[in-house]
Scaffold this motif. Structure first.
Motif, PDB file in Angstrom:
ATOM      1  N   UNK A 175      24.653 -20.765 -11.725  1.00 29.26           N
ATOM      2  CA  UNK A 175      24.170 -19.872 -12.772  1.00 29.26           C
ATOM      3  C   UNK A 175      23.686 -20.685 -13.962  1.00 29.26           C
ATOM      4  N   UNK A 176      22.491 -20.354 -14.445  1.00 25.19           N
ATOM      5  CA  UNK A 176      21.941 -21.078 -15.588  1.00 25.19           C
ATOM      6  C   UNK A 176      20.995 -20.154 -16.343  1.00 25.19           C
ATOM      7  N   UNK A 177      20.781 -20.454 -17.616  1.00 27.86           N
ATOM      8  CA  UNK A 177      19.835 -19.664 -18.395  1.00 27.86           C
ATOM      9  C   UNK A 177      18.399 -19.955 -17.990  1.00 27.86           C
ATOM     10  N   UNK A 178      18.138 -21.150 -17.468  1.00 26.41           N
ATOM     11  CA  UNK A 178      16.771 -21.528 -17.102  1.00 26.41           C
ATOM     12  C   UNK A 178      16.851 -22.542 -15.959  1.00 26.41           C
ATOM     13  N   UNK A 179      15.794 -22.695 -15.170  1.00 25.89           N
ATOM     14  CA  UNK A 179      15.876 -23.548 -13.973  1.00 25.89           C
ATOM     15  C   UNK A 179      16.165 -24.999 -14.267  1.00 25.89           C
ATOM     16  N   UNK A 180      15.695 -25.521 -15.407  1.00 21.07           N
ATOM     17  CA  UNK A 180      15.951 -26.911 -15.747  1.00 21.07           C
ATOM     18  C   UNK A 180      17.414 -27.213 -15.982  1.00 21.07           C
ATOM     19  N   UNK A 181      18.236 -26.180 -16.169  1.00 18.42           N
ATOM     20  CA  UNK A 181      19.670 -26.383 -16.322  1.00 18.42           C
ATOM     21  C   UNK A 181      20.355 -26.789 -15.034  1.00 18.42           C
ATOM     22  N   UNK A 182      19.671 -26.568 -13.907  1.00 14.19           N
ATOM     23  CA  UNK A 182      20.176 -26.985 -12.601  1.00 14.19           C
ATOM     24  C   UNK A 182      19.489 -28.297 -12.240  1.00 14.19           C
ATOM     25  N   UNK A 183      20.216 -29.386 -12.027  1.00 10.82           N
ATOM     26  CA  UNK A 183      19.571 -30.668 -11.733  1.00 10.82           C
ATOM     27  C   UNK A 183      18.582 -30.550 -10.575  1.00 10.82           C
ATOM     28  N   UNK A 184      17.479 -31.279 -10.667  1.00 11.10           N
ATOM     29  CA  UNK A 184      16.412 -31.148  -9.673  1.00 11.10           C
ATOM     30  C   UNK A 184      16.900 -31.408  -8.256  1.00 11.10           C
ATOM     31  N   UNK A 185      17.753 -32.423  -8.063  1.00 12.92           N
ATOM     32  CA  UNK A 185      18.209 -32.716  -6.708  1.00 12.92           C
ATOM     33  C   UNK A 185      19.052 -31.577  -6.139  1.00 12.92           C
ATOM     34  N   UNK A 186      19.665 -30.797  -7.023  1.00 14.24           N
ATOM     35  CA  UNK A 186      20.429 -29.627  -6.599  1.00 14.24           C
ATOM     36  C   UNK A 186      19.479 -28.456  -6.354  1.00 14.24           C
ATOM     37  N   UNK A 187      18.549 -28.260  -7.282  1.00 19.57           N
ATOM     38  CA  UNK A 187      17.586 -27.155  -7.169  1.00 19.57           C
ATOM     39  C   UNK A 187      16.798 -27.227  -5.871  1.00 19.57           C
ATOM     40  N   UNK A 188      16.503 -28.434  -5.411  1.00 21.94           N
ATOM     41  CA  UNK A 188      15.743 -28.605  -4.173  1.00 21.94           C
ATOM     42  C   UNK A 188      16.540 -28.155  -2.952  1.00 21.94           C
ATOM     43  N   UNK A 189      17.849 -28.015  -3.080  1.00 22.58           N
ATOM     44  CA  UNK A 189      18.691 -27.552  -1.983  1.00 22.58           C
ATOM     45  C   UNK A 189      18.882 -26.037  -1.981  1.00 22.58           C
ATOM     46  N   UNK A 190      18.456 -25.370  -3.061  1.00 20.86           N
ATOM     47  CA  UNK A 190      18.670 -23.928  -3.182  1.00 20.86           C
ATOM     48  C   UNK A 190      17.803 -23.180  -2.169  1.00 20.86           C
ATOM     49  N   UNK A 191      18.415 -22.278  -1.434  1.00 17.52           N
ATOM     50  CA  UNK A 191      17.663 -21.478  -0.465  1.00 17.52           C
ATOM     51  C   UNK A 191      17.244 -20.133  -1.031  1.00 17.52           C
ATOM     52  N   UNK A 192      18.002 -19.607  -2.003  1.00 14.71           N
ATOM     53  CA  UNK A 192      17.723 -18.287  -2.550  1.00 14.71           C
ATOM     54  C   UNK A 192      17.883 -18.316  -4.067  1.00 14.71           C
ATOM     55  N   UNK A 193      16.832 -17.903  -4.778  1.00 16.40           N
ATOM     56  CA  UNK A 193      16.855 -17.855  -6.235  1.00 16.40           C
ATOM     57  C   UNK A 193      16.714 -16.404  -6.681  1.00 16.40           C
ATOM     58  N   UNK A 194      17.625 -15.975  -7.533  1.00 13.80           N
ATOM     59  CA  UNK A 194      17.584 -14.627  -8.115  1.00 13.80           C
ATOM     60  C   UNK A 194      17.356 -14.816  -9.604  1.00 13.80           C
ATOM     61  N   UNK A 195      16.266 -14.280 -10.125  1.00 16.86           N
ATOM     62  CA  UNK A 195      15.904 -14.601 -11.512  1.00 16.86           C
ATOM     63  C   UNK A 195      15.410 -13.388 -12.272  1.00 16.86           C
ATOM     64  N   UNK A 196      15.787 -13.332 -13.552  1.00 20.35           N
ATOM     65  CA  UNK A 196      15.231 -12.359 -14.490  1.00 20.35           C
ATOM     66  C   UNK A 196      13.948 -12.950 -15.074  1.00 20.35           C
ATOM     67  N   UNK A 197      13.389 -12.286 -16.062  1.00 17.40           N
ATOM     68  CA  UNK A 197      12.151 -12.743 -16.683  1.00 17.40           C
ATOM     69  C   UNK A 197      12.291 -14.188 -17.172  1.00 17.40           C
ATOM     70  N   UNK A 198      11.290 -14.996 -16.879  1.00 15.23           N
ATOM     71  CA  UNK A 198      11.202 -16.363 -17.381  1.00 15.23           C
ATOM     72  C   UNK A 198       9.970 -16.436 -18.279  1.00 15.23           C
ATOM     73  N   UNK A 199      10.191 -16.554 -19.582  1.00 15.59           N
ATOM     74  CA  UNK A 199       9.082 -16.473 -20.526  1.00 15.59           C
ATOM     75  C   UNK A 199       8.236 -17.727 -20.624  1.00 15.59           C
ATOM     76  N   UNK A 200       8.768 -18.872 -20.232  1.00 17.60           N
ATOM     77  CA  UNK A 200       8.036 -20.124 -20.400  1.00 17.60           C
ATOM     78  C   UNK A 200       7.233 -20.472 -19.148  1.00 17.60           C
ATOM     79  N   UNK A 201       5.983 -20.885 -19.353  1.00 16.52           N
ATOM     80  CA  UNK A 201       5.145 -21.311 -18.238  1.00 16.52           C
ATOM     81  C   UNK A 201       5.793 -22.459 -17.471  1.00 16.52           C
ATOM     82  N   UNK A 202       6.414 -23.389 -18.196  1.00 16.08           N
ATOM     83  CA  UNK A 202       7.006 -24.557 -17.540  1.00 16.08           C
ATOM     84  C   UNK A 202       8.139 -24.144 -16.593  1.00 16.08           C
TER      85      UNK A 202
END
Length: 243
Positions: A175-202
């Motif tokens: 759980x994180x407020x934004x995707x960058x809060x999850x380290x990239x090497x971990x994020x690359x292992x995620x199979x399912x992402x559940x997300x609310x509105x993300x206001x930043x293009x990045x």
């Protein structure tokens, strides 16, 4: 149906509605994203209740102290979670060393609350011994709350949960407020992402790389308390119940 009953908006191209009860499948690695007030924590509490009903052992690194029935409701403004036991990190470590059953219990339901309030390395070091015990037991749901506060300092341990421990029955929720809060090497292992509105293009570009343009576009102006599900592996996409 092509439009949401709640807000009346049309579903973006490539997005289907998701209405049936859901539970993580074997080897599924989950990331739940949303800013404060998005409903992220409320949603996770509902899933924790469901997972407990299914008999899954559940542990949450409860940085916000809100996932147990004995947590901090902020004067009644927060709905507390369903976990039955609340222990601070020192209490959990002391009890686990005295009696390992608190860790090994088949239907464990424990919120583990840090007593270190500083974000960063100090918080990560405080949590690290807890993870060693949870990883050793296997066969459990492990939730990582407010990961943006310490995730970069626990990248190897988080990667182990995401990339290695599925064979031992560990299902991680990041759980994180934004995707960058999850380290990239971990994020690359995620199979399912559940997300609310993300206001930043990045943030949306970061998610588009792993979960597709349709998913990222859906997050540009999502309705309040509306979450979208993106998948990075075809076998999980094929298994999502949509009707």
């Amino acid at each position: 149906m092509t439009a949401c009953k709640g807000c009346g908006r049309s579903y973006p191209v490539g997005v289907q509605r998701f209405i049936r009860p859901w539970s993580p499948r074997p080897y599924e690695v989950l990331m739940l994203l949303g800013m404060t007030g998005s409903g992220k924590s409320y949603l996770f509490k509902q899933w924790l209740a469901q997972l407990q009903e299914e008999g899954r052992a559940t542990f949450v690194l409860d940085v916000g102290d809100e996932y147990s029935s004995q947590g901090n409701s902020r004067g009644g403004t927060l709905k507390l979670g369903p976990l039955r036991t609340r222990l601070t990190v020192p209490e959990f470590m002391a009890r686990a060393l005295r009696n390992p059953r608190i860790v090994l219990e088949r239907n464990a339901s424990v919120a583990i609350v840090p007593t270190v309030t500083d974000a960063g390395e100090a918080l990560a070091e405080h949590i690290r011994p807890v993870l060693r015990l949870l990883y050793a037991r296997g066969n459990a749901v492990v939730g990582f709350d407010e990961l943006q506060k310490y995730g970069s300092h626990l990248a190897p341990e988080l990667y182990r949960a995401a990339g290695e421990l599925g064979k031992d029955g560990v299902t991680p929720f990041f759980l994180s407020q934004y995707p960058g809060g999850v380290p990239e090497i971990v994020r690359k292992q995620v199979s399912t992402c559940i997300a609310a509105e993300m206001g930043k293009d990045s943030d949306r570009r970061m998610l588009a790389n792993d979960f597709g343009d349709a998913f990222a576009h859906a997050l540009r102006d999502a309705a309040e308390r509306c979450f979208h599900v993106g998948v990075s592996r075809s076998r999980f996409a094929a298994g999502i119940p949509t009707r």
